[in-house]
Design an enzyme around this catalytic site. Structure first.
Site, PDB file in Angstrom:
ATOM      1  N   GLU A  49     -15.581 -25.636   2.600  1.00 36.67           N
ATOM      2  CA  GLU A  49     -14.823 -25.160   1.447  1.00 36.67           C
ATOM      3  C   GLU A  49     -13.321 -25.236   1.687  1.00 36.67           C
ATOM      4  O   GLU A  49     -12.560 -25.591   0.798  1.00 36.67           O
ATOM      5  CB  GLU A  49     -15.240 -23.733   1.077  1.00 36.67           C
ATOM      6  CG  GLU A  49     -16.651 -23.631   0.492  1.00 36.67           C
ATOM      7  CD  GLU A  49     -16.833 -24.475  -0.762  1.00 36.67           C
ATOM      8  OE1 GLU A  49     -15.836 -24.775  -1.451  1.00 36.67           O
ATOM      9  OE2 GLU A  49     -17.984 -24.845  -1.048  1.00 36.67           O
ATOM     10  N   TYR A 132     -11.999 -18.470  -5.805  1.00 28.14           N
ATOM     11  CA  TYR A 132     -13.006 -19.524  -5.799  1.00 28.14           C
ATOM     12  C   TYR A 132     -13.772 -19.574  -4.478  1.00 28.14           C
ATOM     13  O   TYR A 132     -15.011 -19.576  -4.456  1.00 28.14           O
ATOM     14  CB  TYR A 132     -12.386 -20.902  -6.086  1.00 28.14           C
ATOM     15  CG  TYR A 132     -13.323 -21.978  -5.615  1.00 28.14           C
ATOM     16  CD1 TYR A 132     -14.473 -22.271  -6.337  1.00 28.14           C
ATOM     17  CD2 TYR A 132     -13.126 -22.612  -4.391  1.00 28.14           C
ATOM     18  CE1 TYR A 132     -15.387 -23.195  -5.870  1.00 28.14           C
ATOM     19  CE2 TYR A 132     -14.041 -23.534  -3.921  1.00 28.14           C
ATOM     20  CZ  TYR A 132     -15.159 -23.821  -4.666  1.00 28.14           C
ATOM     21  OH  TYR A 132     -16.074 -24.713  -4.193  1.00 28.14           O
ATOM     22  N   ASP A 150     -14.549 -23.521 -10.100  1.00 27.57           N
ATOM     23  CA  ASP A 150     -13.646 -24.513  -9.540  1.00 27.57           C
ATOM     24  C   ASP A 150     -13.240 -25.481 -10.649  1.00 27.57           C
ATOM     25  O   ASP A 150     -13.628 -25.319 -11.807  1.00 27.57           O
ATOM     26  CB  ASP A 150     -14.309 -25.261  -8.379  1.00 27.57           C
ATOM     27  CG  ASP A 150     -15.231 -26.333  -8.888  1.00 27.57           C
ATOM     28  OD1 ASP A 150     -15.911 -26.070  -9.909  1.00 27.57           O
ATOM     29  OD2 ASP A 150     -15.283 -27.424  -8.316  1.00 27.57           O
ATOM     30  N   CYS A 205     -19.441 -35.320 -15.499  1.00 26.60           N
ATOM     31  CA  CYS A 205     -18.415 -34.818 -16.419  1.00 26.60           C
ATOM     32  C   CYS A 205     -17.056 -34.926 -15.733  1.00 26.60           C
ATOM     33  O   CYS A 205     -16.328 -33.953 -15.562  1.00 26.60           O
ATOM     34  CB  CYS A 205     -18.730 -33.373 -16.804  1.00 26.60           C
ATOM     35  SG  CYS A 205     -17.810 -32.769 -18.238  1.00 26.60           S
ATOM     36  N   CYS A 212     -20.961 -39.638 -20.215  1.00 20.51           N
ATOM     37  CA  CYS A 212     -21.771 -38.784 -21.076  1.00 20.51           C
ATOM     38  C   CYS A 212     -23.195 -39.310 -21.221  1.00 20.51           C
ATOM     39  O   CYS A 212     -24.133 -38.539 -21.469  1.00 20.51           O
ATOM     40  CB  CYS A 212     -21.108 -38.630 -22.436  1.00 20.51           C
ATOM     41  SG  CYS A 212     -19.446 -37.888 -22.350  1.00 20.51           S
ATOM     42  N   CYS A 215     -25.397 -37.550 -18.906  1.00 15.13           N
ATOM     43  CA  CYS A 215     -25.280 -36.092 -18.874  1.00 15.13           C
ATOM     44  C   CYS A 215     -26.518 -35.418 -19.455  1.00 15.13           C
ATOM     45  O   CYS A 215     -26.942 -35.735 -20.569  1.00 15.13           O
ATOM     46  CB  CYS A 215     -24.048 -35.653 -19.646  1.00 15.13           C
ATOM     47  SG  CYS A 215     -23.817 -33.857 -19.627  1.00 15.13           S
ATOM     48  N   CYS A 221     -23.326 -30.649 -26.097  1.00 13.19           N
ATOM     49  CA  CYS A 221     -21.938 -30.526 -25.640  1.00 13.19           C
ATOM     50  C   CYS A 221     -20.999 -30.345 -26.831  1.00 13.19           C
ATOM     51  O   CYS A 221     -20.925 -31.195 -27.723  1.00 13.19           O
ATOM     52  CB  CYS A 221     -21.536 -31.771 -24.846  1.00 13.19           C
ATOM     53  SG  CYS A 221     -19.793 -31.777 -24.343  1.00 13.19           S
TER      54      CYS A 221
END
Length: 315
Positions: A49, A132, A150, A205, A212, A215, A221
């Site tokens: 991270e 985060y 995030d 995305c 798309c 997706c 969406c």
DNA sequence: AATCCGTGGTC
DNA sequence: TGACCAAGGAT
């Protein structure tokens, strides 16, 4: 007719259906990243991270592997000189993160018995860990239920829920509310949802070129349903780099990283033409604790503990 | 709240 | 080719 309630946005699709679609997509398409493997442990998750803050996955992978091989526990890193962390950080960028990761390891060693803390509150208190990262470690390492916001998740929510191309420049209360309301109740499912929405933002995305067609939630969406309207409002400012102090700092630190011995001023002088900017950059590096001045105008990566940490020299 | 903080890949 | 972008944090 009278509007008695004030629905500000398109009603989101059934949350349970969203969860199912995104998590099913994740199980099919998730990348096999080392910090997602069980053997990574909480320390592996935490290291990843830190490295992934503003740095792409592909550049993190080799450094992450070397790092965990060299410092498999927080204690191992805590006992090192901070300059070694800065050196091992290599060219990941934002080297203050290396210093903060080292300081976090020292804190874990001293305050938490060498174990990465489980509580969000304790994680948040560690250097280099913000909202985060605390949520990410608690969620990914310990399977807890936290909203993980995030840049990927913010973009997914901006499009799928709010119907805008991009999220606001800074995280808003509305975004936090959306993340909280969309978080599955079940703890394990919430952790999967967090990882899945991040991965969806990273692989599908995407910011500039969303795919798309791939997706799993394109049909619901809000942004697509609105015709994929372009961003309105003030242009999002991109930061310059060439010629800035950041570039000069990068030059100076690269020279010090690549040298096994301290460097004299004369060598550092060759890294940048403008003496004023050069001196300023070196000053801020010293102020940040990234560079340690010795006597006679000689400099090296920091060998001493950062201020604020306890010293226990063996005599 | 706006600014600072690295680096390198992509289109 | 240069603007855009990448799992943020600290001040």
């Amino acid at each position: 007719m009278t509007v008695t309630t004030a629905p500000t946005k398109t009603p989101p699709a059934d949350p349970a259906a969203l969860h199912e679609a995104v998590i099913a997509w994740f199980e099919e398409h998730a990348r096999d990243l080392p910090w997602r493997r069980p053997e990574a442990g909480a320390w592996g998750v935490m290291v990843s991270e830190f490295m992934l803050q503003q740095t792409p996955v592909n550049r993190v992978l080799p450094v992450y592997a070397q790092w965990l091989e060299r410092w498999p526990t927080p204690a191992a890193l805590a006992l090192e000189a901070p300059g070694e962390a800065v050196r091992a950080w290599g060219r990941l960028g934002y080297p203050r993160r290396a210093l903060r990761l080292h300081a976090a390891a020292v804190a874990i060693h001293e305050r938490h018995g060498g174990q990465v803390p489980r509580r969000h509150e304790h994680l948040l208190a560690l250097p280099g860990i913000g909202e985060y990262t605390a949520a990410a470690v608690a969620s990914f390492a310990y399977g807890q239920r936290h909203p993980v916001l995030d840049t990927n998740v913010r973009r997914v929510f901006a499009r799928a829920v709010t119907g805008t191309q991009y999220p606001p420049s800074a995280t808003t209360a509305a975004e936090r509310r959306t993340a909280r309301e969309l978080l599955p109740q079940d703890e394990a499912r919430a952790a999967h949802w967090a990882a899945a929405t991040m991965e969806l933002g990273a692989l599908v995305c995407k910011s500039a070129t969303p795919v798309c067609a791939a997706c799993p939630i394109a049909a619901s969406c809000a942004w697509r349903l609105a015709g994929s309207p372009a961003h309105t409002g003030p242009p999002r400012r991109t930061q310059t780099y060439a010629g800035t102090d950041r570039q000069v700092r990068g030059r100076l630190l690269a020279a010090l990283r690549d040298s096994p011995t301290p460097l004299p001023q004369s060598t550092l002088d060759k890294t940048w033409h403008d003496p004023v900017q050069r001196a300023r950059a070196l000053d801020t590096l010293v102020a940040d604790g990234l560079v340690e001045p010795l006597t006679n105008g000689v400099y090296r990566l920091p060998q001493t503990r950062e201020p604020g940490t306890t010293e226990a020299p063996p005599q």
